[in-house]
Each structure stands twice: as C-alpha cells, then as structure tokens.
Write an enzyme that holds these catalytic residues in place. Structure first.
Site, PDB file in Angstrom:
ATOM      1  CG  ASP A 162      -2.853  -2.507   5.035  1.00 52.27           C
ATOM      2  OD1 ASP A 162      -3.325  -2.966   3.901  1.00 52.27           O
ATOM      3  OD2 ASP A 162      -2.162  -1.561   5.266  1.00 52.27           O
ATOM      4  CG  ASP A 222       0.481   1.221   3.779  1.00 48.54           C
ATOM      5  OD1 ASP A 222      -1.101   0.733   3.642  1.00 48.54           O
ATOM      6  OD2 ASP A 222       1.308   0.203   3.543  1.00 48.54           O
TER       7      ASP A 222
END
Length: 156
Positions: free
Chosen positions: A136, A117
């Site tokens: 995501d 991320d």
C-alpha cells in the site's frame, strides 16, 4: 524499463517478506495485534477484501477477481507507458513502486482471498483505526510521484 522491473521486484519481495515475517512468523493471524512502539507503530491484523479502507468490500469471489483484474490491467498499462515514454529515473522508480505494490496485493488476494494489512500508526492523541502494508505504501508513493513529478522523457 529495466530499472522499473528491478524496483517492482524489490518492492514485491519486501512486501511479501514482511507479510511472511509478521503475519506468519509473529503469528499475527492468531494474535490479532502486537504493540511494537505504541502508539506510533503497532501491528494490527486486518483482511481487506476491497480497496482502500475496505471500499467495495464484498463477501464473494467475483469482487476478488474484479480487483485482481483491475490491478493487473493498471500494472500492464504502467509498464506499457514506461516502455513507450521512457521517463526519467524518478518516473521509472515510481512506476516500479506502483507495479510491485499492486502485484504484492494481487498475490495476497490469490493466496488469502484478501489483502493482508498489518501496519497501524497513530500519533498525537489521534487513534488510527486502519491498517495497511508495504504494498500500500509503495502504491501510494508510486502513484503520487507519477502525478507530481514531471514526466520529461529521458534524453536519447
């Protein structure tokens, strides 16, 4: 079904390319953070071993394989649903976003042992401590669209 697979492939490629460019190309892995357009957009390296916001995060391989299996099972179920129900265009695109994002995060778990991320956005005096990635975003948009958009079948 073809539109779903094309959408999934495009989503997967964009997700993996952004990770290659930012995590490796900009060396975010070592740098940890890069202010791009503060506070609205920053790159902040985070390795997510769990699900959203690090939930179910554990330091063992078992959880990684459980999460990989869940993502693959959900992807297979969504593809089966698209094949069986033949939803309208919006449903096929939404399914492709969800599947492509899920497979992108599966690849991360297999390559890195965790999901990479790096996107961080804050606004209006509120500091967001969490990071996310293109996969995501695709998973969220795909799942939300599948829930919110009527699942009328395509004519014919």
């Amino acid at each position: 079904m073809r539109l779903t697979l094309i959408t999934a492939l495009i989503t997967l490629v964009v997700d993996q390319l952004t990770k290659l460019l930012v995590v490796h190309g900009l060396n975010l892995r070592a740098r940890g953070e890069i202010d791009v357009f503060p506070p609205y957009l920053n790159f902040r390296m985070a390795w997510n071993e769990g699900i959203n916001f690090g939930l179910l995060s554990r330091q063992d391989d078992l959880m990684k394989w459980i999460l990989v299996a869940i993502a693959l099972a959900i992807s297979a179920a969504v593809l089966w649903w698209v094949h069986r129900e033949r939803p309208r265009t919006a449903g096929m695109i939404a399914a492709g976003l969800l599947v492509g994002g899920a497979i992108g995060n599966v690849i991360d778990r297999l390559v890195y042992g965790a999901v990479a991320d790096f996107l961080n956005m804050s606004c209006c005096g509120i500091e967001n401590p969490y990071a996310f990635n293109v996969a995501d975003i695709a998973i969220f948009l795909g799942a939300a669209a599948l829930v919110l958009i009527p699942a009328d079948k395509k004519a014919g």
